[in-house]
Every structure is written in C-alpha cells, then in structure tokens.
Enzyme design. Sequence first.
Site, PDB file in Angstrom:
ATOM      1  N   HIS A 119       0.596  -1.187   0.202  1.00  0.00           N
ATOM      2  CA  HIS A 119       0.177   0.053   0.000  1.00  0.00           C
ATOM      3  C   HIS A 119       0.777   1.207  -0.013  1.00  0.00           C
ATOM      4  O   HIS A 119       0.415   2.334   0.428  1.00  0.00           O
ATOM      5  CB  HIS A 119      -0.883   0.144   1.304  1.00  0.00           C
ATOM      6  N   CYS A 127       3.724  13.908  -6.761  1.00  0.00           N
ATOM      7  CA  CYS A 127       2.781  14.626  -7.553  1.00  0.00           C
ATOM      8  C   CYS A 127       1.309  14.049  -7.923  1.00  0.00           C
ATOM      9  O   CYS A 127       1.494  12.917  -8.552  1.00  0.00           O
ATOM     10  CB  CYS A 127       3.314  15.590  -8.636  1.00  0.00           C
ATOM     11  N   CYS A 147       3.876  20.554  -6.642  1.00  0.00           N
ATOM     12  CA  CYS A 147       4.789  19.855  -7.484  1.00  0.00           C
ATOM     13  C   CYS A 147       5.549  21.080  -8.060  1.00  0.00           C
ATOM     14  O   CYS A 147       5.178  21.999  -8.695  1.00  0.00           O
ATOM     15  CB  CYS A 147       4.117  19.022  -8.684  1.00  0.00           C
ATOM     16  N   SER A 189      -6.966  -7.506  10.167  1.00  0.00           N
ATOM     17  CA  SER A 189      -8.205  -7.977  10.151  1.00  0.00           C
ATOM     18  C   SER A 189      -8.786  -8.629   8.955  1.00  0.00           C
ATOM     19  O   SER A 189      -9.833  -9.207   8.962  1.00  0.00           O
ATOM     20  CB  SER A 189      -9.180  -6.530  10.459  1.00  0.00           C
TER      21      SER A 189
HETATM   22  C1  BV8 Z   1      -8.070  -2.405  -5.379  1.00  0.00           C
HETATM   23  C2  BV8 Z   1      -3.058   2.944   2.460  1.00  0.00           C
HETATM   24  C3  BV8 Z   1      -8.757  -2.705  -7.699  1.00  0.00           C
HETATM   25  C4  BV8 Z   1      -3.580   3.864   2.919  1.00  0.00           C
HETATM   26  C5  BV8 Z   1      -4.871   1.213   2.439  1.00  0.00           C
HETATM   27  C6  BV8 Z   1     -16.040  -4.989  -1.714  1.00  0.00           C
HETATM   28  C7  BV8 Z   1     -15.287  -6.628  -1.775  1.00  0.00           C
HETATM   29  C8  BV8 Z   1     -14.001  -6.676  -1.954  1.00  0.00           C
HETATM   30  C9  BV8 Z   1     -13.283  -5.778  -2.278  1.00  0.00           C
HETATM   31  C10 BV8 Z   1     -13.682  -4.325  -2.380  1.00  0.00           C
HETATM   32  C11 BV8 Z   1     -15.164  -4.080  -1.984  1.00  0.00           C
HETATM   33  N1  BV8 Z   1     -15.154  -2.885  -2.304  1.00  0.00           N
HETATM   34  C12 BV8 Z   1     -14.076  -2.124  -2.509  1.00  0.00           C
HETATM   35  C13 BV8 Z   1     -13.119  -3.279  -2.313  1.00  0.00           C
HETATM   36  C14 BV8 Z   1     -11.791  -2.841  -2.741  1.00  0.00           C
HETATM   37  C15 BV8 Z   1     -11.250  -2.163  -1.690  1.00  0.00           C
HETATM   38  C16 BV8 Z   1     -11.586  -3.270  -0.316  1.00  0.00           C
HETATM   39  O1  BV8 Z   1     -10.978  -4.216  -0.202  1.00  0.00           O
HETATM   40  N2  BV8 Z   1     -12.181  -2.545   0.475  1.00  0.00           N
HETATM   41  C17 BV8 Z   1     -12.470  -3.148   1.764  1.00  0.00           C
HETATM   42  C18 BV8 Z   1     -12.670  -2.011   2.814  1.00  0.00           C
HETATM   43  C19 BV8 Z   1     -13.751  -3.956   1.501  1.00  0.00           C
HETATM   44  N3  BV8 Z   1      -9.755  -2.432  -1.736  1.00  0.00           N
HETATM   45  C20 BV8 Z   1      -8.987  -1.552  -2.553  1.00  0.00           C
HETATM   46  O2  BV8 Z   1      -9.682  -0.606  -3.002  1.00  0.00           O
HETATM   47  C21 BV8 Z   1      -7.759  -1.604  -3.114  1.00  0.00           C
HETATM   48  N4  BV8 Z   1      -7.541  -1.334  -4.392  1.00  0.00           N
HETATM   49  O3  BV8 Z   1      -8.839  -3.288  -5.004  1.00  0.00           O
HETATM   50  O4  BV8 Z   1      -7.802  -1.939  -6.522  1.00  0.00           O
HETATM   51  C22 BV8 Z   1      -9.642  -1.713  -7.762  1.00  0.00           C
HETATM   52  C23 BV8 Z   1      -9.431  -0.612  -8.897  1.00  0.00           C
HETATM   53  C24 BV8 Z   1     -10.555   0.339  -9.032  1.00  0.00           C
HETATM   54  C25 BV8 Z   1     -11.863   0.115  -8.519  1.00  0.00           C
HETATM   55  C26 BV8 Z   1     -12.026  -0.874  -7.549  1.00  0.00           C
HETATM   56  C27 BV8 Z   1     -11.058  -1.942  -7.377  1.00  0.00           C
HETATM   57  C28 BV8 Z   1      -6.936  -0.902  -2.357  1.00  0.00           C
HETATM   58  C29 BV8 Z   1      -6.680  -1.166  -0.806  1.00  0.00           C
HETATM   59  C30 BV8 Z   1      -5.660  -0.347  -0.028  1.00  0.00           C
HETATM   60  C31 BV8 Z   1      -6.261   0.904   0.451  1.00  0.00           C
HETATM   61  N5  BV8 Z   1      -5.207   1.356   1.325  1.00  0.00           N
HETATM   62  N6  BV8 Z   1      -4.042   1.796   3.198  1.00  0.00           N
HETATM   63  C32 BV8 Z   1      -3.553   4.533   4.390  1.00  0.00           C
HETATM   64  O5  BV8 Z   1      -2.895   3.765   5.137  1.00  0.00           O
HETATM   65  O6  BV8 Z   1      -3.872   5.510   4.473  1.00  0.00           O
HETATM   66  S1  BV8 Z   1      -5.913  -0.050   3.346  1.00  0.00           S
HETATM   67  C33 BV8 Z   1      -5.661   0.221   4.875  1.00  0.00           C
HETATM   68  O7  BV8 Z   1      -6.476  -0.963   5.492  1.00  0.00           O
HETATM   69  C34 BV8 Z   1      -4.119   0.095   5.797  1.00  0.00           C
HETATM   70  O8  BV8 Z   1      -3.245  -0.264   4.746  1.00  0.00           O
HETATM   71  C35 BV8 Z   1      -4.299  -0.942   6.584  1.00  0.00           C
HETATM   72  O9  BV8 Z   1      -3.187  -1.913   6.704  1.00  0.00           O
HETATM   73  C36 BV8 Z   1      -5.093  -1.952   5.662  1.00  0.00           C
HETATM   74  C37 BV8 Z   1      -5.926  -3.168   6.391  1.00  0.00           C
HETATM   75  O10 BV8 Z   1      -6.163  -2.832   7.571  1.00  0.00           O
HETATM   76  P1  BV8 Z   1      -5.318  -3.741   8.749  1.00  0.00           P
HETATM   77  O11 BV8 Z   1      -4.062  -3.296   8.353  1.00  0.00           O
HETATM   78  O12 BV8 Z   1      -5.881  -5.104   8.632  1.00  0.00           O
HETATM   79  O13 BV8 Z   1      -5.794  -2.928   9.962  1.00  0.00           O
HETATM   80  P2  BV8 Z   1      -7.055  -3.047  10.791  1.00  0.00           P
HETATM   81  O14 BV8 Z   1      -7.163  -1.828  11.657  1.00  0.00           O
HETATM   82  O15 BV8 Z   1      -8.175  -3.466   9.843  1.00  0.00           O
HETATM   83  O16 BV8 Z   1      -6.751  -4.533  11.561  1.00  0.00           O
HETATM   84  C38 BV8 Z   1      -5.808  -4.426  12.605  1.00  0.00           C
HETATM   85  C39 BV8 Z   1      -5.968  -5.735  13.414  1.00  0.00           C
HETATM   86  O17 BV8 Z   1      -4.912  -6.113  13.952  1.00  0.00           O
HETATM   87  C40 BV8 Z   1      -7.136  -6.057  13.967  1.00  0.00           C
HETATM   88  O18 BV8 Z   1      -7.855  -7.134  13.727  1.00  0.00           O
HETATM   89  C41 BV8 Z   1      -6.637  -6.010  15.609  1.00  0.00           C
HETATM   90  O19 BV8 Z   1      -7.527  -7.089  16.275  1.00  0.00           O
HETATM   91  C42 BV8 Z   1      -5.260  -6.552  15.568  1.00  0.00           C
HETATM   92  N7  BV8 Z   1      -4.444  -5.931  16.353  1.00  0.00           N
HETATM   93  C43 BV8 Z   1      -4.536  -4.561  17.141  1.00  0.00           C
HETATM   94  N8  BV8 Z   1      -3.557  -4.579  17.951  1.00  0.00           N
HETATM   95  C44 BV8 Z   1      -2.797  -5.786  17.839  1.00  0.00           C
HETATM   96  C45 BV8 Z   1      -3.283  -6.583  16.953  1.00  0.00           C
HETATM   97  N9  BV8 Z   1      -2.840  -7.812  16.391  1.00  0.00           N
HETATM   98  C46 BV8 Z   1      -1.798  -8.110  17.098  1.00  0.00           C
HETATM   99  N10 BV8 Z   1      -1.211  -7.449  18.133  1.00  0.00           N
HETATM  100  C47 BV8 Z   1      -1.496  -6.276  18.548  1.00  0.00           C
HETATM  101  N11 BV8 Z   1      -0.791  -5.463  19.637  1.00  0.00           N
HETATM  102 ZN    ZN Z   2       3.902  17.346 -10.995  1.00  0.00          ZN
END
Ligand code: BV8
Ligand code: ZN
Length: 245
Positions: A119, A127, A147, A189
């Site tokens: 990601h 830019c 930019c 998650s």
């Molecule tokens: C794409 C960067 C093609 C930015 C991020 C419906 C079904 C399927 C897919 C989709 C859908 N609708 C839309 C989609 C696609 C979408 C998606 O998956 N949406 C989800 C919400 C359903 N995906 C995309 O858009 C991806 N691109 O598919 O391209 C495309 C092209 C055009 C049109 C459509 C599709 C792009 C995804 C990337 C998004 N960018 N981050 C930023 O960081 O600001 S994602 C963001 O979520 C972060 O990167 C993060 O890492 C990621 C996942 O979350 P997690 O890392 O799992 O974090 P979370 O908080 O959820 O969980 C933490 C876990 O840790 C918890 O379970 C907790 O219990 C645990 N925990 C906490 N403390 C601890 C611990 N475990 C152990 N020890 C601890 N101490």
């Molecule tokens: Zn530029």
Amino acid sequence: MDFHPDLIRFLKKATRVAALTGAGVSQESGLRTFRDAQTGFWQQYRPEDLATPRAFARDPKLVWDWYAYRRETAKGAHPNAGHYALAAMEKIIPEFTLITQNVDGLHRVAGSQNILELHGSILKVRCSECGTYADEWDEGLDVLPRCSKCNGYLRPAVVWFEESLPRPQLDAAVNAAQTCQVFFSIGTSGVVHPASALAHTAKAAGAVVVEVNAEPTPLTAKADFVFHGRSGEILPGLVQAVWGE
Ligand code: BV8
Ligand code: ZN
C-alpha cells in the site's frame, strides 16, 4: 505461551516463509490501527472516508493534513519486539518475504530488507498530476504543497481505496504466497482486498497458515495455527521457541 510441536517442527525445517502484516503489528509502537477509533481532531473521520481519491479531490487540504499528522506520528514511533522478531526471521530463514499493508516504514527501521509494501509509504510524497516524487515541500497551515515541476497538488505515495496496488509488489506477494511452506497473517483484520486474499492463496497452494492477531478474523477458521494476542509478545516467543534466539 507454548507453541504446538508440529508448528515448531514445520518452522525449523522451512526454507520458504512469507508473512503478511497489517496495522496491528504497529499498534504496540503507538500507531493507531485502521479499525481503532481515531483520536483528537481526527476522531470525527473514518479512515476509509479519508483514504480515497474522492476525499482528496473534494478536500485536498484535509486529506493532506491527515497524512501529515500520521507521517509525523510514524516518524516519532519506534519498531516494537514484533517488528524485530520478523527481521530476525528474515536472517534465519533462507527465503523470507515480508508483505506489508502498513505504510509506516517501521519494518525497514527494524532491519527487515525483503519487504513488499503493497500500500505504498506515508514517508514518500508524489505529485498527484505528473507522479514526480518530492524530497521536500512546504508545510503549513494554509499551504497545500504543490509539485515543483507541474504545480499539481502533492499527495502521499500510498495506495488509496479504489486505487490499484503496485503491480510488481502484488505479483511478488502472490508468488511468495503460492510458493511458501508457511504463511503468517499478523495484525490484520483481513478485510482489505487484494491483500486479504494472499493467505487463502497460500492455503490453496498447500502452505501451513499461521494467524497472529489480537482478535478472530475471517481467516481464523481456515488457519492451521491461531494465536490470539499481541504480536509484540507472540512473535519473539515463537522465534525463541523455534530458533532459540
Ligand atoms: C483495489 C493505505 C482494484 C492508505 C490502505 C468489496 C469487496 C471486496 C473488495 C472491495 C469491495 N469494495 C471495495 C473493494 C476494494 C477495496 C477493499 O478491499 N475495501 C474493503 C474496505 C472492503 N480495496 C481497494 O480499493 C484496493 N484496491 O482493489 O484496486 C480496484 C481498482 C478500481 C476500483 C475498484 C478496485 C486498495 C486497498 C488499499 C487501501 N489502502 N492503506 C493509508 O494507510 O492511509 S488499506 C488500510 O487498511 C491500511 O493499509 C491497513 O493496513 C489496511 C488493512 O487494515 P489492517 O492492516 O488489517 O488494519 P485493521 O485496523 O483493519 O486491523 C488491525 C488488526 O490488528 C485488528 O484485527 C486488531 O485486532 C489487530 N491488532 C491490534 N493490535 C494488535 C493486533 N494484533 C496483534 N497485536 C496487536 N498488538
Ligand atoms: Zn507534478
């Protein structure tokens, strides 16, 4: 914490291991996860509503400021024992691939080298028009960094929702999932695609799947070994139990 002798045996003889990490790995370094409630000014927003091209188009300054705030907190954070345990595994296991959804750069600070940042990185800025990366930029209250080449708005070099992941990193991650003998899913998650599909790809290719997470996820039922707890405690314990380090 004790580890099943089968897992210890698998890991001792494994030569190809892959690990997918999410925001949970950085939680013990003080960085908020995506599903944790945000704090302060940002608690009024949901990350999913800010990490999108539409949010940036609608209010580039708000999105820029959110990332500037997170960039500063990431820069002020330190790797925790979980990051260091993964760096240790890379030194011990012949082929170890670290696949991360995190953008905070802490794996590299901890010494991991073979990292696939699916990601992008919050530490990098590019830019939004011509894609040129910027090494420096104006920051300030009423400044929206632009930019130096084309005057377009600068943006964080991360992958937003509805944006495609970088092809080389994603292809390498899929290849690692298909060829590894053991696949770890750590601190995620497992809801964001396509990263969340990697563990299932590994399982289908015959890998042993290990989940290390604070709470159950959609992967838990399919994982071969599940450890619910803090990755900063479980991972060092596992490295100690398997390799005595
Ligand atoms: C794409 C960067 C093609 C930015 C991020 C419906 C079904 C399927 C897919 C989709 C859908 N609708 C839309 C989609 C696609 C979408 C998606 O998956 N949406 C989800 C919400 C359903 N995906 C995309 O858009 C991806 N691109 O598919 O391209 C495309 C092209 C055009 C049109 C459509 C599709 C792009 C995804 C990337 C998004 N960018 N981050 C930023 O960081 O600001 S994602 C963001 O979520 C972060 O990167 C993060 O890492 C990621 C996942 O979350 P997690 O890392 O799992 O974090 P979370 O908080 O959820 O969980 C933490 C876990 O840790 C918890 O379970 C907790 O219990 C645990 N925990 C906490 N403390 C601890 C611990 N475990 C152990 N020890 C601890 N101490
Ligand atoms: Zn530029």
